[in-house]
Design a protein around this motif. Structure first.
Motif, PDB file in Angstrom:
ATOM      1  N   VAL A 296       0.816  -1.223   0.000  1.00  0.00           N
ATOM      2  CA  VAL A 296       0.000   0.000   0.000  1.00  0.00           C
ATOM      3  C   VAL A 296       0.850   1.273   0.000  1.00  0.00           C
ATOM      4  CG1 VAL A 296      -1.985  -1.136   1.070  1.00  0.00           C
ATOM      5  CG2 VAL A 296      -0.276  -0.009   2.534  1.00  0.00           C
ATOM      6  N   PHE A 297       2.171   1.128  -0.052  1.00  0.00           N
ATOM      7  CA  PHE A 297       3.096   2.244  -0.234  1.00  0.00           C
ATOM      8  C   PHE A 297       2.811   3.427   0.688  1.00  0.00           C
ATOM      9  CE2 PHE A 297       3.951  -0.226  -4.017  1.00  0.00           C
ATOM     10  CZ  PHE A 297       5.338  -0.208  -4.032  1.00  0.00           C
ATOM     11  N   HIS A 298       2.891   3.142   1.979  1.00  0.00           N
ATOM     12  CA  HIS A 298       2.875   4.256   2.932  1.00  0.00           C
ATOM     13  C   HIS A 298       4.072   5.168   2.690  1.00  0.00           C
ATOM     14  CE1 HIS A 298       2.615   6.618   6.516  1.00  0.00           C
ATOM     15  NE2 HIS A 298       3.752   6.138   6.982  1.00  0.00           N
ATOM     16  N   GLN A 299       5.207   4.549   2.397  1.00  0.00           N
ATOM     17  CA  GLN A 299       6.388   5.304   1.993  1.00  0.00           C
ATOM     18  C   GLN A 299       6.966   4.682   0.727  1.00  0.00           C
ATOM     19  OE1 GLN A 299       7.237   8.044   3.369  1.00  0.00           O
ATOM     20  NE2 GLN A 299       6.115   7.934   5.311  1.00  0.00           N
ATOM     21  N   TYR A 300       7.637   5.513  -0.069  1.00  0.00           N
ATOM     22  CA  TYR A 300       8.388   5.019  -1.212  1.00  0.00           C
ATOM     23  C   TYR A 300       9.860   5.258  -0.894  1.00  0.00           C
ATOM     24  CZ  TYR A 300       9.834   3.988  -5.957  1.00  0.00           C
ATOM     25  OH  TYR A 300      10.422   3.400  -7.056  1.00  0.00           O
ATOM     26  N   VAL A 301      10.545   4.181  -0.545  1.00  0.00           N
ATOM     27  CA  VAL A 301      11.907   4.289  -0.014  1.00  0.00           C
ATOM     28  C   VAL A 301      12.899   3.668  -0.989  1.00  0.00           C
ATOM     29  CG1 VAL A 301      13.449   3.637   1.877  1.00  0.00           C
ATOM     30  CG2 VAL A 301      11.085   4.296   2.366  1.00  0.00           C
ATOM     31  N   ILE A 302      13.863   4.470  -1.391  1.00  0.00           N
ATOM     32  CA  ILE A 302      14.950   3.987  -2.234  1.00  0.00           C
ATOM     33  C   ILE A 302      16.206   3.817  -1.385  1.00  0.00           C
ATOM     34  CG2 ILE A 302      14.019   5.064  -4.317  1.00  0.00           C
ATOM     35  CD1 ILE A 302      16.197   7.259  -3.980  1.00  0.00           C
ATOM     36  N   ARG A 303      17.149   3.043  -1.920  1.00  0.00           N
ATOM     37  CA  ARG A 303      18.486   2.982  -1.328  1.00  0.00           C
ATOM     38  C   ARG A 303      19.437   3.789  -2.210  1.00  0.00           C
ATOM     39  NH1 ARG A 303      20.182  -0.852   2.425  1.00  0.00           N
ATOM     40  NH2 ARG A 303      18.669  -2.456   2.987  1.00  0.00           N
ATOM     41  N   VAL A 304      20.275   4.585  -1.571  1.00  0.00           N
ATOM     42  CA  VAL A 304      21.279   5.360  -2.297  1.00  0.00           C
ATOM     43  C   VAL A 304      22.643   4.820  -1.885  1.00  0.00           C
ATOM     44  CG1 VAL A 304      22.124   7.652  -2.869  1.00  0.00           C
ATOM     45  CG2 VAL A 304      19.733   7.349  -2.169  1.00  0.00           C
ATOM     46  N   LYS A 305      23.315   4.191  -2.843  1.00  0.00           N
ATOM     47  CA  LYS A 305      24.571   3.497  -2.545  1.00  0.00           C
ATOM     48  C   LYS A 305      25.771   4.439  -2.587  1.00  0.00           C
ATOM     49  CE  LYS A 305      23.577   0.478  -5.814  1.00  0.00           C
ATOM     50  NZ  LYS A 305      23.672  -0.676  -6.745  1.00  0.00           N
ATOM     51  N   ASN A 306      26.925   3.859  -2.258  1.00  0.00           N
ATOM     52  CA  ASN A 306      28.226   4.532  -2.374  1.00  0.00           C
ATOM     53  C   ASN A 306      28.352   5.775  -1.498  1.00  0.00           C
ATOM     54  OD1 ASN A 306      28.763   2.617  -4.429  1.00  0.00           O
ATOM     55  ND2 ASN A 306      27.808   3.944  -5.955  1.00  0.00           N
ATOM     56  N   GLY A 307      27.630   5.777  -0.379  1.00  0.00           N
ATOM     57  CA  GLY A 307      27.747   6.890   0.556  1.00  0.00           C
ATOM     58  C   GLY A 307      27.178   8.203   0.054  1.00  0.00           C
ATOM     59  N   GLN A 308      26.275   8.121  -0.933  1.00  0.00           N
ATOM     60  CA  GLN A 308      25.752   9.332  -1.584  1.00  0.00           C
ATOM     61  C   GLN A 308      24.404   9.790  -1.032  1.00  0.00           C
ATOM     62  OE1 GLN A 308      27.374  11.167  -4.260  1.00  0.00           O
ATOM     63  NE2 GLN A 308      28.977  10.020  -3.208  1.00  0.00           N
ATOM     64  N   ARG A 309      23.826   9.073  -0.072  1.00  0.00           N
ATOM     65  CA  ARG A 309      22.461   9.387   0.375  1.00  0.00           C
ATOM     66  C   ARG A 309      22.306  10.827   0.869  1.00  0.00           C
ATOM     67  NH1 ARG A 309      19.796   7.435   5.025  1.00  0.00           N
ATOM     68  NH2 ARG A 309      21.542   8.325   6.194  1.00  0.00           N
ATOM     69  N   ASP A 310      23.131  11.227   1.799  1.00  0.00           N
ATOM     70  CA  ASP A 310      22.977  12.548   2.394  1.00  0.00           C
ATOM     71  C   ASP A 310      23.278  13.667   1.401  1.00  0.00           C
ATOM     72  OD1 ASP A 310      22.277  11.289   4.727  1.00  0.00           O
ATOM     73  OD2 ASP A 310      24.249  11.460   5.654  1.00  0.00           O
ATOM     74  N   VAL A 311      24.221  13.423   0.499  1.00  0.00           N
ATOM     75  CA  VAL A 311      24.553  14.430  -0.519  1.00  0.00           C
ATOM     76  C   VAL A 311      23.387  14.585  -1.498  1.00  0.00           C
ATOM     77  CG1 VAL A 311      26.228  15.129  -2.266  1.00  0.00           C
ATOM     78  CG2 VAL A 311      26.975  13.786  -0.287  1.00  0.00           C
ATOM     79  N   LEU A 312      22.833  13.454  -1.916  1.00  0.00           N
ATOM     80  CA  LEU A 312      21.670  13.503  -2.811  1.00  0.00           C
ATOM     81  C   LEU A 312      20.499  14.193  -2.125  1.00  0.00           C
ATOM     82  CD1 LEU A 312      20.068  12.788  -5.357  1.00  0.00           C
ATOM     83  CD2 LEU A 312      19.611  10.533  -4.342  1.00  0.00           C
ATOM     84  N   LYS A 355      21.913   4.007   6.735  1.00  0.00           N
ATOM     85  CA  LYS A 355      22.863   4.879   6.037  1.00  0.00           C
ATOM     86  C   LYS A 355      22.492   5.096   4.569  1.00  0.00           C
ATOM     87  CE  LYS A 355      26.974   3.807   8.828  1.00  0.00           C
ATOM     88  NZ  LYS A 355      26.306   3.034   9.887  1.00  0.00           N
ATOM     89  N   GLU A 356      21.616   4.226   4.028  1.00  0.00           N
ATOM     90  CA  GLU A 356      21.326   4.282   2.594  1.00  0.00           C
ATOM     91  C   GLU A 356      19.891   4.676   2.244  1.00  0.00           C
ATOM     92  OE1 GLU A 356      24.507   0.816   1.121  1.00  0.00           O
ATOM     93  OE2 GLU A 356      22.345   0.427   1.059  1.00  0.00           O
ATOM     94  N   SER A 357      18.941   4.499   3.146  1.00  0.00           N
ATOM     95  CA  SER A 357      17.528   4.674   2.784  1.00  0.00           C
ATOM     96  C   SER A 357      17.145   6.143   2.676  1.00  0.00           C
ATOM     97  CB  SER A 357      16.629   3.987   3.817  1.00  0.00           C
ATOM     98  OG  SER A 357      16.785   4.577   5.090  1.00  0.00           O
ATOM     99  N   LEU A 358      16.276   6.413   1.719  1.00  0.00           N
ATOM    100  CA  LEU A 358      15.770   7.769   1.501  1.00  0.00           C
ATOM    101  C   LEU A 358      14.335   7.682   0.987  1.00  0.00           C
ATOM    102  CD1 LEU A 358      16.579  10.816   1.518  1.00  0.00           C
ATOM    103  CD2 LEU A 358      17.017  10.566  -0.938  1.00  0.00           C
ATOM    104  N   ALA A 359      13.420   8.314   1.698  1.00  0.00           N
ATOM    105  CA  ALA A 359      12.007   8.315   1.313  1.00  0.00           C
ATOM    106  C   ALA A 359      11.728   9.492   0.376  1.00  0.00           C
ATOM    107  CB  ALA A 359      11.119   8.403   2.548  1.00  0.00           C
ATOM    108  N   LEU A 360      11.155   9.173  -0.779  1.00  0.00           N
ATOM    109  CA  LEU A 360      10.752  10.199  -1.750  1.00  0.00           C
ATOM    110  C   LEU A 360       9.270  10.520  -1.557  1.00  0.00           C
ATOM    111  CD1 LEU A 360      12.492   8.819  -4.982  1.00  0.00           C
ATOM    112  CD2 LEU A 360      13.408  10.411  -3.273  1.00  0.00           C
ATOM    113  N   PRO A 361       8.812  11.669  -2.051  1.00  0.00           N
ATOM    114  CA  PRO A 361       7.401  12.020  -1.898  1.00  0.00           C
ATOM    115  C   PRO A 361       6.465  10.971  -2.476  1.00  0.00           C
ATOM    116  CG  PRO A 361       8.661  13.931  -2.594  1.00  0.00           C
ATOM    117  CD  PRO A 361       9.592  12.753  -2.681  1.00  0.00           C
ATOM    118  N   ILE A 362       5.447  10.615  -1.707  1.00  0.00           N
ATOM    119  CA  ILE A 362       4.366   9.769  -2.207  1.00  0.00           C
ATOM    120  C   ILE A 362       3.130  10.032  -1.355  1.00  0.00           C
ATOM    121  CG2 ILE A 362       5.025   7.741  -0.823  1.00  0.00           C
ATOM    122  CD1 ILE A 362       4.054   6.035  -3.291  1.00  0.00           C
ATOM    123  N   PHE A 363       2.107  10.558  -1.989  1.00  0.00           N
ATOM    124  CA  PHE A 363       0.798  10.750  -1.373  1.00  0.00           C
ATOM    125  C   PHE A 363      -0.211  10.840  -2.513  1.00  0.00           C
ATOM    126  CE2 PHE A 363       3.082  14.786  -1.615  1.00  0.00           C
ATOM    127  CZ  PHE A 363       2.196  15.655  -2.232  1.00  0.00           C
TER     128      PHE A 363
END
Length: 384
Positions: A296-312, A355-363
């Motif tokens: 039901v996609f309460h969140q849409y969570v991607i993984r950002v590899k190579n230590g790039q999550r916070d920079v992205l 360290k890798e997960s990042l939730a993108l907008p979904i509603f």
């Protein structure tokens, strides 16, 4: 373009008059505590999940605390759960003076690894004191319900399903039976926090169960442990679902399937756009959208590899795109649980996800052109 992680106001514009009408009815009736709307909403949720009882409480955290107590969990008991979840999943254990056992997650679904749960249930030095298991159906995806029923029966432990993020999610059994999250535990809980798939305009929670005694305990515990006014069998708490919030939720409940369908459409659009862009695969891992509509996609969570999550994340913020991190650390790493003495690195999948997960907008009201913009900016960061 400015795109928030979540926007409550877009939904409100569409249902404003219905909401205001129902709120006016509540206030005009003079019955603003545990009135008709709470009772009817409890019945609607029980029927929706497929259980006998539903008990409305003030919030999802209280729902967990009360439900776990109703299962008989107390001082010295051990309770298995995931470290990759919201704080209340674990605080309900310690508030009942029990001891959490953290089990690592599956790296694909982010849900608790049931193979590792069974390892604990067969090898833990205090096995006889493990009384319960709290699986969390995280981000809107159901833990394997068929396997949960097997574990419940084989090991004789209580199961409390945390469905705060999974209302309407399902699991298909090997014989083709389809069951909803919340339907197989000794008890289960839902949260109606405003950002949830079914959210109030304030706090709200629900406990569901098939067992009459569990339901009776929860129903009295939410009103100071009183079955009869001014007569108290136990020392309970004041935790009632608000009548106005119940009225709001009953309006929104009529649209839940529509909202869920839109979330799935958005998730599919994300997936299509990511799959069409080979260059991003070196950095981004995106969730699969199941064909059976179980998620039901309460969140849409991607993984950002190579230590790039916070920079992205900072880059997207500069482009007007809201994101969030669920969760920045495992609960075993929280200072308040340091007394458990869990060594760093002992739950590697949880620590990697944090360290890798990042939730993108979904509603539901998120526009496809906004999804396209989000992915375009991720590609722009990649130089694609």
């Amino acid at each position: 373009m400015k795109i928030p992680l979540f926007d409550l106001t877009r939904q409100y514009i569409k249902i404003r008059q219905e909401i205001l009408t129902e709120i006016d009815k509540v206030i005009s009736s003079g019955r603003v505590i545990l009135g008709e709307n709470v009772s009817l909403f409890e019945e609607e949720i029980a029927n929706f999940v497929g259980v006998k009882h539903a008990i409305g409480v003030a919030n999802g955290s209280d729902a967990l605390f009360i439900a776990l107590k109703a299962l008989g969990i107390g001082e010295g008991d051990y309770v298995i759960t995931t470290p990759y979840t919201f704080f209340a999943t674990v605080s309900c254990i310690t508030r009942n003076r029990a001891i959490p056992i953290f089990v690592d997650i599956d790296p694909v679904t982010y849900n608790i690894d049931l193979d590792k749960v069974e390892e604990v249930l067969t090898s833990h030095p205090n096995r006889d004191r493990i009384k319960a298991f709290i699986p969390v159906h995280l981000f809107g995806q159901t833990v394997n319900l068929e396997r949960l029923e097997y574990i419940k029966q084989k090991y004789g432990i209580k199961i409390l399903e945390d469905c705060a993020q999974s209302i309407g999610s399902t699991w298909t059994y090997s014989d083709g039976t389809v069951k909803r999250s919340g339907s197989i535990g000794d008890a289960a809980v839902f949260s109606f926090f405003p950002t949830k798939n079914l959210g109030a305009y304030g706090d709200g929670g629900m406990i569901v169960a098939n067992d009459d005694e569990i339901a009776e305990f929860c129903r009295s515990f939410r009103v100071h442990g009183s079955k009869t006014k001014y007569v108290h069998d136990v020392v309970g708490i004041n935790s009632r679902l608000d009548e106005i919030q119940a009225a709001v939720l009953r309006v929104k409940f009529r649209y839940l399937q529509e909202y869920t369908n839109k979330r799935r459409e958005i998730a599919k659009e994300y997936q299509k756009l990511f799959e069409d862009t080979k260059s991003v695969k070196e950095m981004i891992v995106w969730p699969n959208v199941p064909d059976d509509n179980s998620h039901v996609f309460h969140q849409y969570v991607i993984r950002v590899k190579n230590g790039q999550r916070d920079v992205l994340r900072e880059f997207l913020k500069e482009k007007g795109i809201g994101t969030s991190i669920y969760y920045p650390m495992g609960l075993h790493q929280q200072k308040c649980f340091a007394y458990l003495n869990i060594p760093k690195g002992s739950l590697p999948e949880t620590e990697r996800a944090s360290k890798e997960s990042l939730a993108l907008p979904i509603f539901p009201e998120l526009k496809i052109k906004e999804v396209e913009y989000i992915v375009l900016k991720i590609l722009e960061y990649r130089g694609g």
